[in-house]
Design an enzyme around this catalytic site. Structure first.
Site, PDB file in Angstrom:
ATOM      1  N   CYS A  34       0.862  -1.185   0.000  1.00  0.00           N
ATOM      2  CA  CYS A  34       0.000   0.000   0.000  1.00  0.00           C
ATOM      3  C   CYS A  34       0.889   1.223   0.000  1.00  0.00           C
ATOM      4  O   CYS A  34       1.506   1.529   0.998  1.00  0.00           O
ATOM      5  CB  CYS A  34      -0.887  -0.036   1.221  1.00  0.00           C
ATOM      6  SG  CYS A  34      -2.073   1.264   1.285  1.00  0.00           S
ATOM      7  N   CYS A  35       0.963   1.908  -1.121  1.00  0.00           N
ATOM      8  CA  CYS A  35       1.782   3.117  -1.266  1.00  0.00           C
ATOM      9  C   CYS A  35       3.247   2.827  -1.012  1.00  0.00           C
ATOM     10  O   CYS A  35       4.030   3.744  -0.807  1.00  0.00           O
ATOM     11  CB  CYS A  35       1.340   4.220  -0.307  1.00  0.00           C
ATOM     12  SG  CYS A  35      -0.411   4.468  -0.224  1.00  0.00           S
TER      13      CYS A  35
END
Length: 269
Positions: A106-107
């Site tokens: 995630c990111c």
């Protein structure tokens, strides 16, 4: 389908050792089976209101559709408890696994567990919306005032899409995730722009709830209840502001507090 999510039930109530026979109000629990192009996909247990919005939001949340344009037809058999969905591009429901977990990034900041559909549909929120503390309190108070079914039954959750000043849509369901799917379905049906919107919520902010907020595309969630640690890890990575325990003129800001400011402070501090 009726707009009611409750019905009367004859009970015996004890006050200490004194019994009385009275009518009580209980929440309705309604099983709804969704089929895709003739094949059974999932059965949801829900409140029997706004079923079309629920189905659209659920399918979008599961990554089956991206917009209402992906649906050729949607028919609901309210008596039988079935929803028949024909997709423009048919899929094999057996190939849509909403139970298999994968580890996704995630990111690039941390590794969290997602369902496979979440990897495709969770979004990092880029909204620059800010909101005053007093506006948060007013939105939660407004949600409470519209929670008559909860006050009657104690058995439902409420979710609302709002601007900083007003509630736009309020949806009720026995499942907090269903209430959010109904909001999502309304967003997709009405093509609602989301950059200036917040979610106001009655339930606990779990990781599942947080991911649904991400999929809807909203950067602030205000809840009267508590978050979980995994929800907050995801919120930090997905750039979502989580506010919990918003009640009695108090609230906790757990992630991305830069979106929240006091009336007397300069916006953005």
């Amino acid at each position: 389908m009726t707009d009611f999510v409750k019905q009367e039930w004859q009970i015996i109530r004890f006050d200490n050792d004194i019994a009385s026979e009275i009518q009580d109000t209980v929440a309705i629990e309604y099983p709804l089976t969704v089929s895709l192009n003739g094949s059974e996909f999932a059965t949801m247990v829900c409140s029997p209101t706004h079923l079309q919005e629920l189905i659209i939001g659920f399918l979008a949340s599961e990554g089956v559709i991206r917009s209402t344009k992906d649906i050729q037809s949607l028919q609901i058999d309210e008596t039988g408890g079935f929803a028949h969905v024909e997709l423009v591009t048919p899929i094999d429901p057996k190939n849509v696994d909403h139970s298999k977990r994968v580890i996704g990034s995630c990111c690039g900041k941390s590794r969290q567990f997602y369902f496979q559909s979440d990897v495709k549909t969770a979004k990092t929120i880029m909204s620059q919306l800010t909101i005053r503390v007093d506006q948060c309190f007013k939105l939660m108070e407004a949600l409470q005032l519209q929670s008559e079914h909860f006050h009657d039954t104690g058995g439902v959750h409420n979710a609302a899409l709002a601007t900083a000043d007003d509630l736009l849509y309020v949806h009720t369901d026995i499942g907090r995730h269903n209430a959010l799917d109904k909001v999502y379905g309304r967003v997709l049906t009405d093509h609602v722009p989301l950059k200036d919107k917040v979610i106001v919520f009655s339930g606990r902010v779990s990781s599942e709830v947080l991911l649904k907020v991400s999929k809807i595309g909203v950067g602030i969630i205000i809840s009267k209840s508590a978050p979980t640690d995994l929800a907050l890890e995801l919120a930090r990575d997905l750039n979502i502001t989580v506010i919990g325990f918003a009640r009695d003129q108090k609230m906790n800001v757990y992630t991305h507090p830069e979106r929240i400011y006091e009336r007397v402070s300069s916006q953005g501090l």
